[in-house]
Structures are given as C-alpha cells and as structure tokens.
Design an enzyme around this catalytic site. Structure first.
Site, PDB file in Angstrom:
ATOM      1  N   ASN A   1     -48.324  38.533 -41.447  1.00  0.00           N
ATOM      2  CA  ASN A   1     -46.918  38.215 -41.230  1.00  0.00           C
ATOM      3  C   ASN A   1     -46.546  38.641 -39.821  1.00  0.00           C
ATOM      4  O   ASN A   1     -47.087  39.616 -39.295  1.00  0.00           O
ATOM      5  CB  ASN A   1     -46.034  38.953 -42.253  1.00  0.00           C
ATOM      6  CG  ASN A   1     -44.706  38.255 -42.457  1.00  0.00           C
ATOM      7  OD1 ASN A   1     -44.349  37.360 -41.696  1.00  0.00           O
ATOM      8  ND2 ASN A   1     -43.975  38.662 -43.486  1.00  0.00           N
TER       9      ASN A   1
ATOM     10  N   ARG B   1     -26.922  33.090 -56.297  1.00  0.00           N
ATOM     11  CA  ARG B   1     -25.871  32.944 -55.281  1.00  0.00           C
ATOM     12  C   ARG B   1     -24.508  32.851 -55.958  1.00  0.00           C
ATOM     13  O   ARG B   1     -24.393  32.492 -57.129  1.00  0.00           O
ATOM     14  CB  ARG B   1     -26.115  31.694 -54.435  1.00  0.00           C
ATOM     15  CG  ARG B   1     -27.506  31.612 -53.819  1.00  0.00           C
ATOM     16  CD  ARG B   1     -27.746  32.709 -52.801  1.00  0.00           C
ATOM     17  NE  ARG B   1     -29.092  32.643 -52.253  1.00  0.00           N
ATOM     18  CZ  ARG B   1     -29.437  31.888 -51.208  1.00  0.00           C
ATOM     19  NH1 ARG B   1     -28.537  31.142 -50.609  1.00  0.00           N
ATOM     20  NH2 ARG B   1     -30.682  31.886 -50.768  1.00  0.00           N
TER      21      ARG B   1
ATOM     22  N   THR C   1     -33.500  34.785 -66.602  1.00  0.00           N
ATOM     23  CA  THR C   1     -34.864  34.261 -66.712  1.00  0.00           C
ATOM     24  C   THR C   1     -35.876  35.379 -66.916  1.00  0.00           C
ATOM     25  O   THR C   1     -35.553  36.566 -66.872  1.00  0.00           O
ATOM     26  CB  THR C   1     -35.235  33.430 -65.476  1.00  0.00           C
ATOM     27  OG1 THR C   1     -35.299  34.281 -64.327  1.00  0.00           O
ATOM     28  CG2 THR C   1     -34.212  32.338 -65.231  1.00  0.00           C
TER      29      THR C   1
ATOM     30  N   GLU D   1     -27.146  30.318 -64.546  1.00  0.00           N
ATOM     31  CA  GLU D   1     -28.446  30.955 -64.727  1.00  0.00           C
ATOM     32  C   GLU D   1     -28.775  31.872 -63.555  1.00  0.00           C
ATOM     33  O   GLU D   1     -28.523  31.525 -62.399  1.00  0.00           O
ATOM     34  CB  GLU D   1     -29.539  29.883 -64.870  1.00  0.00           C
ATOM     35  CG  GLU D   1     -30.926  30.467 -65.086  1.00  0.00           C
ATOM     36  CD  GLU D   1     -31.900  29.448 -65.621  1.00  0.00           C
ATOM     37  OE1 GLU D   1     -31.614  28.873 -66.693  1.00  0.00           O
ATOM     38  OE2 GLU D   1     -32.933  29.212 -64.973  1.00  0.00           O
TER      39      GLU D   1
ATOM     40  N   GLN E   1     -43.225  38.192 -36.532  1.00  0.00           N
ATOM     41  CA  GLN E   1     -42.014  37.572 -36.007  1.00  0.00           C
ATOM     42  C   GLN E   1     -41.777  38.080 -34.586  1.00  0.00           C
ATOM     43  O   GLN E   1     -42.020  39.255 -34.283  1.00  0.00           O
ATOM     44  CB  GLN E   1     -40.800  37.889 -36.884  1.00  0.00           C
ATOM     45  CG  GLN E   1     -40.317  39.325 -36.836  1.00  0.00           C
ATOM     46  CD  GLN E   1     -39.023  39.532 -37.592  1.00  0.00           C
ATOM     47  OE1 GLN E   1     -38.643  38.723 -38.428  1.00  0.00           O
ATOM     48  NE2 GLN E   1     -38.328  40.617 -37.313  1.00  0.00           N
TER      49      GLN E   1
END
Length: 524
Positions: free
Chosen positions: A484, A324, A99, A68, A486
C-alpha cells in the site's frame, strides 16, 4: 368489503387484488393464513409481528421503507452506528436489519458483532430489527446456539441466507436452513429470505426462482430482493414469482450509489447485477466529486422508487444504506416517506422493541425522564465520506464494499486466470518479484499474461501512484514488495482529478505512506 392491496395473489400482479380482513377485534387487523406460515401468538398486542405490520401497510395502501446496515470494524464505529440508527429511526422505517459475517464471531458479545448491534437496536433504540444469519460454516448445534441467543435478546426477525461456503455447514441451501428453523423454533421468528431479480450468481434465473419457491414453501414469511436498478426487471421478477405460485410479500431492494468507489466495486463484485449505462456515465463524469455522485445516486433511487410506487409494483422498499445517513435520509424525505410524527410517548423513555420487556416495563427511575437514551456518547460530526485513502475507522460506514453481505455470494474467482498471472508455484523470490513488477508496470509476465491484480488489489493502480511510481519500482526491484502507498499532498482541493476525494469544496492534506512486505532473509 374487500380492498386493494399489494400482496402476491393468484389473480394478479403484486398489486390489484382483494384482501378480506378478518376478525377486526379491538382495532387489530388479522389476515387469513396462507401467504405466511407464522402464527404469532407470542406477540404483544401493542407490538404485532413484523409480517403483520407489512401486511397492514399493504392493506391500507400506505407506502413504507426499511433500512439495512452492516457491523463496523471497530468499537468506536459500532457505537457510532447504533447512534446513527437511532437518529435515522426518527423517520419511522418499518424495520432495520443488520447483516452477518460468516461464522460464530457474528453471534459473539463483541462490540462489533452482528448480534450486539442488533440487540442494541432492539433494546436500547426500540427499533423493530431483523438479524441476518448466513448458514455458511455453521452446524445445527451452532445455529441452535445463535438463535437461542437472538431470542434471549428479544430479536424476533431473521433474514435466512445460505452464504457461499458450505464445506463445514449442515445447510447446503437457504431452504434447508428455513425448514430446520421452523421445525426447531416453531413460530418464534418471522423469517425473510432473499430474492434475485437477475438470478443468483451461482445459478441461472429459472433455478433461482425454483430455489425461492423452496424457501417460501419451507416457511419464509416474506422476500427482500437483491439490489435492483430497473422497474421493468422487477415487474418481470414479480410476475415470474406468481407463475411459480409464490404468494408472500416482496420488498424491492434499492442501493443508492454514494461514491465512485461503490460503483467501481459494484461492477467488479456483483457479477449478476447490471448497472444502467446512463447511470454509469453520469457517475464517471463526476468520479472525483463524491458529493455530486451522492446527489446522482439519490436522484436515481428516488426516481426508481417513485416509478415502482406509481405503477403499483411495490408497497415498500428496502434501502441498502452502506451505513450512510445523508443519502438514505434524502431519499425517504424526497419520497415523502420520512415520518415527522412527534406524538407524545406513553413513557418518558425510549420504548424497547423487546416484547418481553415491553409487556412488563411500566416504571423506571426518575432520571430517565431527562435521559431517554444514555447508552452512548453523542457525536454528530462524522465524516460522510469515510473511505478515502486512509479513512476514519470510527465512522460506522468505514470498510470496503466487498466486505458487505450483498457480495458474499459472487461467482468464484477463476483460479486458472490467477495462475496465468501469478504462476502455478513459487520456486524462489524472483517469481514473487516478477508478479509485483509486472503489476506495477502493467506488463505481461514470462508466460505472456498481463498481471492485472494482486491478492489484495483487484483494480488498476490509482492515477496518483504515478508520482511515486519510480520509487515504488526501485523498492520492489530490491525485494521490498509494496502493499500500500500514497504520495503526500498539501491543501489539494477535493475536486482535483488526481488527488481529490470527499465533500465538494473540501481540502485534502496528508503525509506520504508506504506499507511493504519484506523477505526475512534480506540483509539488514
């Protein structure tokens, strides 16, 4: 003489019952009607319908698998995904499926749409393909248009789902969708439905079984389960299906956990799925080593599937790949399911899975002999770990797990708890500031409730944020609300406890980044 198979029957479990083959003409195996409602007169003899392929595997005792995928967010990601599906098809999965996101956009001709990905899989890669369709937010007119488009693309397998928002839909339940599709399109499509070994998130276990029975009675051909982690639980589910007089094939859904983020979001979002504590502990110990976590997930999945096979509980498994490649391929190879057949093709091109073209296509221009597939630019160097702080958007696995269809039908967020954290109303900008400041400092608000999430952040701050927390607090205190961020790192190893992510022995280098929301009335 009768043989032992793995279909559902009244006199046994999903295994150990007798199937009587019927009408064995020209080597084609037929089955008595009853387990599946579909009559497949439209199918090409060289390419039987998916449900007959499934039953044929069960009859012969041959184990099988399916894969899938979900539509990526970007055009590059979509192109790379189709290429990846094409490569993974070398292992000969019985089928692949794509999907669906709620609404009509998934049926559009956009590169990233579910319909385009599924059509490419069928017509360019020659893969037996199933398209998910979620009836949420769709009318019967919408659905008729979608299924007509799917039919025109040669897609003949549909996973019928209900979704979680029926306010603008003509279908409240998946059983209504299945029944309507059968009435409207007859036997055009093989129809699969979802089963829930731990119960549907919006109902209890018994109600889930009743709804599953309704879906099968409405015309479903086979069942694919939601992800599971326990063979005993699967056996109980199959036995209970028998008790409800459900006699269609059931395929076990397997999700190999491939990084720590997958585990974290799985525990957060899939409220009806219990992840074994032993697996959680193993992954927690390797939380900063994505490659080690992938190896753990592969081994766990292989052991689980092998147990299902050894105990004759399942003939096939459905692997949720999360787009993946390495992990799912390792699983099927370790199980001996990867088909290495290199027999000569009848034509020098890749055969289509579109029945209409397959029946008619006997000639192509000569250059196709050297170009069996020429629809995409080839690339094999994609990052297997795309979802770091700033991932590679061209990677087909790029995206958040909570975008994935497995978690569309989760329990609704408790609005009362959110109001406790964020307040019932916004009176002025100070109310907004309080929410951000309390979240960043893990403190309680003026009502005495700890702020543990924001609308776009449902987990605690990453440990690396501590390096820039003072700066972030200063910005938010001055009404620059950070969404956000970093910190910069230079040459940090992938196994670093604070900054590490990605393959083992890799090096991470990145610049500092900050996104914020500004009050338009702020002085410049």
């Amino acid at each position: 003489m009768p043989c032992i198979g793995n279909l559902m029957s009244e006199d046994g479990l999903f295994n150990r019952f007798e199937i009587e083959p019927m009408n064995l003409n020209d080597g084609e195996m037929k089955f008595e009607r009853g387990e599946s409602p579909t009559n497949f007169e439209y199918c090409n003899d060289d390419n039987p319908p998916l449900i007959e392929k499934i039953k044929s595997k069960i009859y012969s005792g041959e184990k099988f698998y399916s894969l899938e995928f979900f539509p990526p967010r970007t055009q590059d990601g979509a192109a790379n995904l189709v290429d990846r599906m094409d490569r993974m098809n070398k292992g000969k999965p019985l089928f692949m499926d794509v999907t669906w996101h709620a609404g009509m956009v998934s049926a559009s001709s956009k590169t990233c749409s579910s319909m385009t990905i599924a059509s490419s899989s069928v017509n360019f890669c020659g893969i037996e393909t199933m398209l998910h369709i979620t009836s949420s937010k769709l009318t019967k007119a919408d659905m008729r248009e979608i299924l007509t488009i799917a039919q025109s693309h040669g897609i003949r397998n549909i996973m019928a789902l209900s979704g979680d928002n029926h306010s603008d839909s003509d279908f409240k339940y998946a059983s209504e969708f299945v029944a309507w599709m059968r009435a409207e399109f007859g036997n055009t499509f093989v129809i699969a439905v979802a089963g829930y070994p731990e119960g549907h998130p919006d109902s209890n276990y018994e109600e889930s079984l009743k709804h599953l029975k309704q879906k099968v009675d409405a015309g479903a051909d086979f069942i694919v389960t939601q992800l599971l982690f326990d063979a005993e639980q699967y056996e109980t589910f199959v036995n209970d299906c028998l008790a409800y007089n459900i006699h269609v094939p059931i395929i076990a859904g397997i999700l190999p956990i491939q990084n720590y983020d997958s585990l974290r979001k799985l525990k957060k979002l899939a409220s009806n799925v219990q992840v074994p504590e032993t697996l959680v502990q193993m992954i927690e110990e390797k939380r900063d080593d994505d490659e080690a976590i992938r190896d753990i997930g592969v081994k766990f999945s292989v052991d689980l599937i092998q147990e299902l096979f050894d105990r004759n509980l399942a003939s096939g498994v459905h692997i949720y790949t999360l787009n993946r490649e390495i992990g799912p391929n390792q699983i099927v190879k370790n199980l001996g399911l990867f088909n290495k057949d290199r027999s000569r093709r009848p034509f020098p091109w890749q055969a289509t899975a579109n029945d209409k073209r397959l029946a008619e296509e006997e000639v192509r221009p000569v250059y196709w002999a050297m170009r069996p597939k020429s629809y995409l630019t080839r690339t094999k160097t994609w990052d297997e770990f795309p979802n770091g702080r700033w991932g590679n958007s061209s990677n087909p696995a790029f995206g958040d797990l909570d975008d994935y269809h497995l978690f569309y039908m989760t329990k609704p967020t408790n609005k009362g708890k959110l109001k406790d954290q964020w307040g019932s109303e916004v009176r002025d900008i100070e109310d907004i500031k309080e929410v951000f400041m309390c979240f960043l400092q893990n403190k309680v608000n003026r009502q005495g409730f700890k702020v543990t999430s924001l609308p776009w952040v449902y987990d605690q701050l990453h440990s690396e944020t501590s390096l820039i927390q003072e700066n972030i607090l200063h910005l938010n205190n001055n009404y620059l609300f950070t969404i956000n961020s970093q910190p910069a790192v230079n040459g940090t190893k992938s196994n670093d406890q604070t900054f590490g992510w990605g393959p083992r022995m890799d090096i991470s280098t990145r610049r500092d980044t900050l996104s914020s929301s500004l009050d338009p009335k702020m002085p410049k």
